[in-house]
Design an enzyme around this catalytic site. Structure first.
Site, mmCIF file in Angstrom:
data_model
loop_
_atom_site.group_PDB
_atom_site.id
_atom_site.type_symbol
_atom_site.label_atom_id
_atom_site.label_comp_id
_atom_site.label_asym_id
_atom_site.label_seq_id
_atom_site.Cartn_x
_atom_site.Cartn_y
_atom_site.Cartn_z
ATOM 1 N N GLU A 27 0.822 -1.210 0.000
ATOM 2 C CA GLU A 27 0.000 0.000 0.000
ATOM 3 C C GLU A 27 0.861 1.267 0.000
ATOM 4 O O GLU A 27 0.554 2.241 -0.695
ATOM 5 C CB GLU A 27 -0.936 -0.012 1.217
ATOM 6 C CG GLU A 27 -2.001 1.055 1.145
ATOM 7 C CD GLU A 27 -3.250 0.686 1.940
ATOM 8 O OE1 GLU A 27 -3.257 -0.369 2.614
ATOM 9 O OE2 GLU A 27 -4.212 1.451 1.886
ATOM 10 N N GLU A 63 -13.952 -12.161 -5.966
ATOM 11 C CA GLU A 63 -12.633 -11.589 -6.314
ATOM 12 C C GLU A 63 -11.519 -12.172 -5.443
ATOM 13 O O GLU A 63 -10.341 -12.052 -5.783
ATOM 14 C CB GLU A 63 -12.617 -10.068 -6.089
ATOM 15 C CG GLU A 63 -13.585 -9.267 -6.941
ATOM 16 C CD GLU A 63 -14.949 -9.115 -6.268
ATOM 17 O OE1 GLU A 63 -15.199 -9.802 -5.249
ATOM 18 O OE2 GLU A 63 -15.770 -8.330 -6.762
ATOM 19 N N LYS A 86 -15.782 -9.338 7.464
ATOM 20 C CA LYS A 86 -14.742 -10.182 6.875
ATOM 21 C C LYS A 86 -15.283 -11.559 6.496
ATOM 22 O O LYS A 86 -14.722 -12.254 5.672
ATOM 23 C CB LYS A 86 -13.552 -10.318 7.825
ATOM 24 C CG LYS A 86 -12.745 -9.038 7.921
ATOM 25 C CD LYS A 86 -11.270 -9.320 8.168
ATOM 26 C CE LYS A 86 -10.436 -8.043 8.207
ATOM 27 N NZ LYS A 86 -10.362 -7.369 6.904
#
Ligand code: SF4
Ligand code: SF4
Ligand code: SF4
Ligand code: FES
Lengths: 164, 600
Positions: free
Chosen positions: B281, B368, B360
């Site tokens: 990230e 995906e 979650k």
């Protein structure tokens, strides 16, 4: 289901009408019910987007008041009285019979859009219990065996209109 | 300081703050009046449950103490026989329309209704009558709703509306047929619910709970799968509460020991993949920042938040980092690098994540979230479900030793990973590493405190060798919405934004232990106000005590790149660690027989 563009505009206009009201929801819903005849999910979503009121809250109001309906009403609205007097005289059975023959539940509308059934709380005609009203016309002391022919009466009217 | 007034409870005088309700004031001087619909003091009071009735001198009727303010000289009786009887009746009436099967109810032990029933001395079978038709929604992966246990207190309605600004839940129908649920009594899957589980945290009964996935774990065991498990940072900050430890206790050592004793074949610390997320990230950010496209970049590690933006602002999805969350990254690495290096058959591996989050559960089932047709993570269990696993395994929590999580080519972790569990933590960790990428040096001091704390929106500017990077951090969708509306209006004030779905971040996730003050006799009476800070402090302390506090210094991560991935953003890293979003998610998809809750 997709709403027609004009229908969306009508709802948007109604919302705009009350945009300065501190609590506009009831006003909007009444107008939509009057002008549109019912308040389906898609319309509730538009009202939610315009007012910021969650759909769940709008749905709560629509299902709280009998005046609002989620489905379009039929051409002929059959009101079966289940007030105390009518209930005692078998109003519930009459209601069930209509439901059985039309294959819908109270609050619903037949697929051809002709009939819907409402259970109503006392038509003020306790002397002639059990009473049924169809678009304002009152049927007194309705017996179970008559239910079929009452429905047929309206089907015949429709058939004639079609042929003419 | 608020003005003080004197009130009398059973004729004894007490000094309390002006402006409080009787219920709140009584609490400050040591009385818990039973209450159900009232929640977090002023946040909600429909005054509908009537279990908080007290006698007030001068009033003809009994008074709901949650909706009546104290004033000078007020005489209150909690123990008045009429009030006692009335409170008991209120509870008995609630029970008369309740599906009472406490023994088989997952809420047993943490059920406020049961606790209040005991407090008022409710008797069985006082009122008989028909029960409201019920709905059971087990369609959504994250949360389930069982209206047979609902007491119509309305807390969940308020929580969803006030803390998330979404308003999925509402009262519907009327009178005897009233229920609480999403519009049209749909499943959570067919409305724009983000499955954050915040509503489950406030429900006093078993009506709203996380989806129980323990049976799937047992199934995998029966099939002889190799079970690899890892636990998220926030779990260590709260799991002890399930076994009577005080809020704010660090349980990292016991957590590792317990997971091992529950029978997972390997137990890892998810801080490892938090470090990995930071590598990807921070590099993605540096790349985007230098290309100015599109600014700001927004973090992607909270699946509740991802649900929110997909459902409400799909046009802003290009702003969201393409990094998978640490949960998914860990799964993807276990089933690739780890499996290959250890000669394990990918199809035999069953990955379990222990997370503070109900969203979650949804995330790991997303289409995906698989690589070459193999799911990254097979099962996500909440902190509360792990506690149940520990319980049923006969483990005595207090006697657990402190153990370390496994290290086996992967697993090492830094302080940057552990603060992922609290709002601001991802940003701080990213800044530590972005500094290194841009300057080749280490940021000193390593702490970046402007993004810490529980304020609604935190702003900061990071000065990285003269380059000013504008940051914002927020959590809870009410706050996120404000930032998104600004971006949508073209008003770009930031370069990098961290957003987490739950207010305060994962420490306050929808799968965390419940905090019901009346059932926590050893906590301070204001624990509702302080529990998030206390849990956050656990994570900051663990960060402070770690020898390594920057993700890029994690030796296992360095090795992973050197031996396998190459560099951050490499084609293999893209394949395993990055994802795409659904720009076409419908808010109200049509209900099908499979997605319709069961009504009876
Ligand atoms: S919700 Fe509470 S009272 Fe109801 S069955 Fe479950 S444990 Fe018992
Ligand atoms: S899970 Fe979150 S979004 Fe869904 S109903 Fe509960 S609070 Fe609202
Ligand atoms: S679902 Fe739970 S929080 Fe919501 S109204 Fe019912 S009992 Fe109250
Ligand atoms: S807590 Fe006061 S009426 Fe419910």
């Amino acid at each position: 289901m997709q709403l027609r563009k004009e229908a969306v505009e009508v709802v948007v206009q109604i919302c705009d009408r009350y945009k300065d009201e501190p609590s506009p929801l009831m006003l909007i819903l009444s107008d939509v019910q009057k002008e549109y005849g019912y308040i389906p999910m898609e319309v509730q979503q538009i009202i939610s987007a315009k007012t910021g009121i969650p759909v769940s809250e709008i749905y709560g109001v629509v299902t709280f008041y009998n005046f609002f309906s989620l489905e379009p009403k039929g051409k002929y609205v059959i009101g079966v009285c289940v007030g105390t007097a009518c209930y005692v005289k078998g109003g519930q059975n009459v209601l069930d019979k209509f439901a059985e023959l039309l294959k819908i539940k109270p609050g619903q509308t037949t697929e051809d859009g002709l009939f819907s059934i409402d259970n109503v709380r006392c038509l003020g005609a306790c002397g002639i219990a059990p009473a049924v009203s169809i678009n304002g016309k009152v049927y007194p002391k309705v017996e179970l065996s008559k239910v079929g022919s009452i429905i047929q009466e309206y089907r015949t009217i429709e058939q004639k209109a079609m042929e003419a | 300081m608020a003005n003080k007034v004197t009130i009398y409870i059973e004729n004894k005088p007490y000094q309390v703050d002006e402006g409080l309700t009787i219920l709140e004031a009584a609490k400050t001087v040591g009385f818990y009046i039973p209450s159900l619909c009232n929640w977090r003091n002023h946040d909600c009071s429909l005054a509908s449950c009537r279990v908080c009735l007290v006698k007030v001198e001068g009033e003809r009727r009994l008074i709901p103490s949650c909706a009546y303010n104290v004033r000078e000289g007020l005489h209150i009786s909690i123990n008045d026989p009429d009030a006692v009887a009335a409170r008991r009746t209120s509870v008995e009436l609630l029970l008369s329309n309740h599906s009472m099967n406490c023994q088989a109810c997952r809420k047993n032990g943490v059920c406020e209704l049961l606790d209040v029933s005991r407090q008022v001395g409710a008797r069985p079978d006082q009122y008989h009558g028909a029960k409201t038709p019920t709905t059971l929604d087990e369609v959504a992966p994250g949360i389930v709703r069982d209206t047979s246990k609902c007491i119509l207190c309305g807390r969940c309605v308020e929580a969803c509306k006030k803390t998330q600004g979404i308003g999925i839940l509402g009262f519907q129908n009327r009178g005897f047929n009233t229920i609480v649920g999403p519009t049209e009594n749909r499943s959570f899957n067919n409305v724009p619910c983000i499955q954050c589980g915040q509503c489950t945290l406030v429900c006093p009964t078993g009506a709203l709970m996380e989806h129980n996935n323990i049976p799937e774990l047992d199934e995998a065991k029966r099939e002889g799968k190799i079970i690899l498990a890892f636990a998220a940072p926030a779990v260590r900050a709260s799991i002890g509460e399930e076994f009577g430890q005080k809020i704010g206790t660090n349980s990292t050592g016991k957590l590792a020991a317990a997971m091992r004793r529950v029978g997972f074949d390997k137990v890892f610390d998810m801080n490892f993949s938090a470090d990995l997320t930071i590598m990807e990230e921070a590099n993605e950010f540096v790349r985007r920042f230098s290309q100015h496209a599109p600014s700001p970049m927004i973090t992607s590690c909270s699946p509740g938040w991802i649900n929110y933006i997909e459902l409400n602002y799909p046009e802003l999805l290009p702003h969201v980092s393409t990094c998978k969350s640490p949960q998914q990254m860990f799964g993807a690495i276990l089933k690739s690098y780890y499996a290959e290096k250890n000669g394990l058959d990918r199809s035999k591996i069953f990955v379990v994540s222990i997370i503070p989050c109900t969203a979650k559960k949804y995330e790991c089932q997303r289409p995906e979230m698989q690589v070459d047709g193999v799911r990254d993570v097979d099962l996500a269990l909440t902190t509360r479900e792990l506690a149940q696993l520990i319980r049923r395994s006969g483990i005595n929590w207090n006697r657990l030793p402190n153990e370390d999580f496994d290290r086996d080519i992967i697993g090492d972790n830094t302080g940057a990973g552990v603060i992922f569990g609290v709002t601001g933590g991802v940003m701080e960790a990213a800044v530590r590493t972005a500094y290194h990428i841009l300057t080749g040096k280490e940021m000193e001091p390593v702490d970046f405190t402007p993004v810490r704390g529980l304020e609604n929106v935190k702003e900061a500017v990071a000065d990285i060798a003269g380059t000013k990077v504008r940051l914002a951090v927020t959590s809870g969708m009410v706050n996120a919405k404000k930032l998104l509306d600004e971006i949508k209006a073209g008003n770009v004030k930031y370069d990098f934004i961290e957003i987490m779905g739950c207010p305060g971040g994962c420490i306050n996730g929808g799968g965390q232990p419940y905090v019901f003050p009346p059932m926590l006799p050893n906590e301070d009476p204001d624990i509702w106000e302080t529990y998030r800070e206390k849990r956050a402090a656990v994570l900051y302390e663990e960060d402070r005590n770690k020898p390594l506090r920057r993700s890029h210094q994690n030796p296992d991560i360095q090795k992973l790149y050197k031996d396998y991935l190459g560099i951050p953003g490499s084609p293999l890293a893209e394949k395993l660690l990055h994802t795409t979003y659904n720009t076409k998610r419908e808010q109200y998809p049509d209900v099908t027989p499979e997605t319709k809750p069961v009504t009876k």
